[in-house]
Scaffold this active site. Structure first.
Site, PDB file in Angstrom:
ATOM      1  N   HIS A  28     -16.997 -69.554  21.774  1.00 20.82           N
ATOM      2  CA  HIS A  28     -16.142 -68.365  21.691  1.00 20.82           C
ATOM      3  C   HIS A  28     -16.975 -67.087  21.876  1.00 20.82           C
ATOM      4  CE1 HIS A  28     -11.810 -67.824  20.531  1.00 20.82           C
ATOM      5  NE2 HIS A  28     -12.178 -66.564  20.508  1.00 20.82           N
ATOM      6  N   GLN A  32      -3.503 -70.000  27.785  1.00 20.15           N
ATOM      7  CA  GLN A  32      -4.311 -70.401  26.626  1.00 20.15           C
ATOM      8  C   GLN A  32      -3.474 -70.321  25.359  1.00 20.15           C
ATOM      9  OE1 GLN A  32      -5.863 -67.686  24.294  1.00 20.15           O
ATOM     10  NE2 GLN A  32      -6.117 -69.408  22.868  1.00 20.15           N
ATOM     11  N   LYS A  80     -10.730 -76.139  24.707  1.00 22.42           N
ATOM     12  CA  LYS A  80     -11.756 -75.068  24.726  1.00 22.42           C
ATOM     13  C   LYS A  80     -12.399 -74.922  23.349  1.00 22.42           C
ATOM     14  CE  LYS A  80     -12.342 -70.160  25.949  1.00 22.42           C
ATOM     15  NZ  LYS A  80     -12.481 -69.365  24.732  1.00 22.42           N
ATOM     16  N   GLY A  85     -22.414 -66.139  27.361  1.00 14.70           N
ATOM     17  CA  GLY A  85     -23.728 -65.595  27.714  1.00 14.70           C
ATOM     18  C   GLY A  85     -24.000 -65.499  29.199  1.00 14.70           C
ATOM     19  N   SER A  93      -4.250 -65.158  27.709  1.00 15.97           N
ATOM     20  CA  SER A  93      -4.485 -65.459  26.298  1.00 15.97           C
ATOM     21  C   SER A  93      -3.192 -65.356  25.479  1.00 15.97           C
ATOM     22  CB  SER A  93      -5.532 -64.457  25.795  1.00 15.97           C
ATOM     23  OG  SER A  93      -5.417 -64.235  24.429  1.00 15.97           O
TER      24      SER A  93
HETATM   25  C1  LIG Z   1     -12.802 -59.365  23.101  1.00 17.21           C
HETATM   26  C2  LIG Z   1     -12.698 -60.865  23.230  1.00 17.21           C
HETATM   27  C3  LIG Z   1     -11.487 -61.497  22.968  1.00 17.21           C
HETATM   28  C4  LIG Z   1     -11.379 -62.885  23.118  1.00 17.21           C
HETATM   29  N1  LIG Z   1     -10.153 -63.485  22.920  1.00 17.21           N
HETATM   30  C5  LIG Z   1     -10.019 -64.823  23.129  1.00 17.21           C
HETATM   31  C6  LIG Z   1      -8.747 -65.439  23.061  1.00 17.21           C
HETATM   32  O1  LIG Z   1      -7.735 -64.786  22.837  1.00 17.21           O
HETATM   33  N2  LIG Z   1      -8.683 -66.776  23.244  1.00 17.21           N
HETATM   34  C7  LIG Z   1      -9.795 -67.545  23.512  1.00 17.21           C
HETATM   35  O2  LIG Z   1      -9.686 -68.759  23.677  1.00 17.21           O
HETATM   36  N3  LIG Z   1     -11.010 -66.968  23.627  1.00 17.21           N
HETATM   37  C8  LIG Z   1     -11.146 -65.629  23.457  1.00 17.21           C
HETATM   38  N4  LIG Z   1     -12.379 -65.035  23.614  1.00 17.21           N
HETATM   39  C9  LIG Z   1     -13.530 -65.866  24.028  1.00 17.21           C
HETATM   40  C10 LIG Z   1     -13.624 -65.908  25.562  1.00 17.21           C
HETATM   41  O3  LIG Z   1     -12.566 -66.658  26.112  1.00 17.21           O
HETATM   42  C11 LIG Z   1     -14.930 -66.542  26.021  1.00 17.21           C
HETATM   43  O4  LIG Z   1     -15.074 -67.798  25.406  1.00 17.21           O
HETATM   44  C12 LIG Z   1     -16.164 -65.673  25.721  1.00 17.21           C
HETATM   45  O5  LIG Z   1     -15.882 -64.313  25.960  1.00 17.21           O
HETATM   46  C13 LIG Z   1     -17.331 -66.110  26.593  1.00 17.21           C
HETATM   47  O6  LIG Z   1     -18.484 -65.424  26.234  1.00 17.21           O
HETATM   48  P1  LIG Z   1     -19.048 -64.144  27.043  1.00 17.21           P
HETATM   49  O7  LIG Z   1     -18.186 -62.981  26.629  1.00 17.21           O
HETATM   50  O8  LIG Z   1     -20.442 -64.049  26.564  1.00 17.21           O
HETATM   51  O9  LIG Z   1     -18.958 -64.431  28.527  1.00 17.21           O
HETATM   52  C14 LIG Z   1     -12.509 -63.649  23.484  1.00 17.21           C
HETATM   53  C15 LIG Z   1     -13.726 -63.001  23.750  1.00 17.21           C
HETATM   54  C16 LIG Z   1     -13.827 -61.627  23.639  1.00 17.21           C
HETATM   55  C17 LIG Z   1     -15.135 -60.966  23.979  1.00 17.21           C
END
Ligand SMILES: Cc1cc2nc3c(=O)[nH]c(=O)nc-3n(C[C@H](O)[C@H](O)[C@H](O)COP(=O)(O)O)c2cc1C
Length: 376
Positions: A277, A129, A253, A310, A108
């Site tokens: 997200h 990313q 994304k 999810g 990230s």
């Molecule tokens: C704590 C946290 C930080 C995240 N940071 C980023 C990020 O820096 N860049 C990004 O594209 N998505 C980020 N996401 C989204 C994740 O890439 C992903 O889309 C998401 O966690 C999927 O859902 P799930 O946690 O239910 O599996 C983040 C998610 C969480 C939980």
């Protein structure tokens, strides 16, 4: 993973081990958190049709090809900013677990370990990313650094036009650096394991952005810099420019609408990543599982589609693949696995997901992941 550890077990253990502000930062969603709930609920209500009398007396293949690369399993670890809040340098643990398992790992922009170190840990598995921020110089320097470090696949995150409004973070007064308050001191005293580990391993830092901060600048100004790095400047024209300047594959994304998916193809994007997200941006966003069939229909046949949000088990992954995804990602489960089980947590979760995937395929008569049902 020890047999029988479910996502709910992992989440419960992580909740006990992490200070409240840290657990809530990971666990929380935008607004009243309906998107977060909807993401998981979509999997709960979706059934799979068991088919019987299909000989599955062999190991069923779980490998997947995506963007010209062959992966051992049909899932990966998505980009997670500030992940070090769960465990110091967890980014490195996740990257090396992904490399060992032959699955994608996405570094990230706001990672807590530098993109260069993460590529060293996962030379064949790591993608980068990008958040496109206010500063064009920082964006192009991040791209140069990613290219020089050896990244080929770029993930451009498009669903953060503004930082998400997360009520739990606001309630906890969560900001960086942590502001000393009696509630925080109490929270840390109740979680001495986390406090000690963090004191030893160092507080989470925006490792990729430090070079751009003025000398001696504080974590607070870095946090502001980071907020600027996820601003609303990204549009189709800028995406085109990024496309023209990057020779490897680009994945977009945060796609939720079929129209945007079709437009991404016209913009020269190589794959779309259906995501809201993890429910962290818009509480009214639809569940990725619900929108992926329409997005698939809007795309040319065989166009690569990733999906997250999810997913809590291998069985959920099969539902996403049945609905039209080629490759899926689980975010929070990996943070909880490490927070709950320690450094081996990520590898144990990967093994559990693989086992669940294979078992589910046998239960529904699938002989491989191309949705080929061996039953007539
Ligand atoms: C704590 C946290 C930080 C995240 N940071 C980023 C990020 O820096 N860049 C990004 O594209 N998505 C980020 N996401 C989204 C994740 O890439 C992903 O889309 C998401 O966690 C999927 O859902 P799930 O946690 O239910 O599996 C983040 C998610 C969480 C939980």
């Amino acid at each position: 993973m020890a047999a029988g550890i479910s996502f709910q077990d992992l989440r419960g253990r992580a909740r006990r081990k992490l200070p409240r502000f840290a657990f809530d930062f990971i666990d929380g969603g935008a607004g009243n958190e309906t998107a977060l709930d909807r993401n998981e609920a979509a999997y709960r209500v979706q059934c799979l049709q068991p088919r019987i009398l299909v000989n599955s007396d062999r190991a069923l293949p779980l490998n997947r090809s995506f963007l010209g690369q062959s992966w051992s399993l049909p899932f990966g670890i998505p980009p997670i900013g500030l992940a070090g809040i769960a465990w110091p340098e967890i980014d490195l643990l996740l990257a090396s677990a992904a490399e060992r398992a032959g699955i994608p790992y996405v570094a990230s922009t706001p990672a807590t370990v530098s993109l260069e170190r993460l590529h060293e840990a996962a030379p064949t598995s790591a993608w980068f990313q990008l958040y496109v921020g206010k500063s064009q110089e920082i964006t192009s320097d991040l791209l140069d650094r990613a290219r020089n470090a050896g990244y080929r696949t770029l993930v451009v995150t498009a669903d953060v036009p503004r930082p998400g409004l997360r009520q739990r973070d606001a309630r906890n007064g969560f900001s960086l650096p942590l502001k000393p308050r009696p509630a925080l001191a109490f929270d840390l005293l109740r979680h001495p394991g986390w406090a000690l580990r963090t004191a030893r391993g160092g507080a989470p830092r925006f490792a990729n952005l430090e070079p751009y901060a003025s000398q001696g600048s504080s974590t607070q100004s870095l946090a502001q810099l980071m907020a600027g790095q996820s601003s609303g400047r990204l549009d189709w024209a800028l995406l085109r420019q990024i496309r023209d300047g990057w020779s490897g594959p680009i994945i977009l994304k945060g796609v939720c609408a079929p129209q945007d998916a079709a437009r991404a193809v016209d913009a020269g994007i190589d794959a779309v990543w259906v995501s809201n997200h993890g429910g962290r941006q818009l509480s009214s966003a639809p569940a990725p599982l619900d929108v992926v069939p329409a997005i698939r229909r809007a795309l040319p046949e065989g166009f690569p589609v990733a999906l997250d949000g999810g997913i809590r088990s291998g069985e959920d992954m099969i539902k996403a693949i049945a609905a039209g995804a080629d490759l899926v990602f689980a975010g929070r489960p990996f943070l909880y696995a490490v927070a709950a089980l320690g450094p081996t947590g990520a590898s144990r979760l990967i093994a559990q997901f693989a086992n669940e995937l294979e078992n589910t395929m046998a239960q529904i008569g699938w002989s491989d992941l191309d949705r080929q049902c061996g039953a007539g």
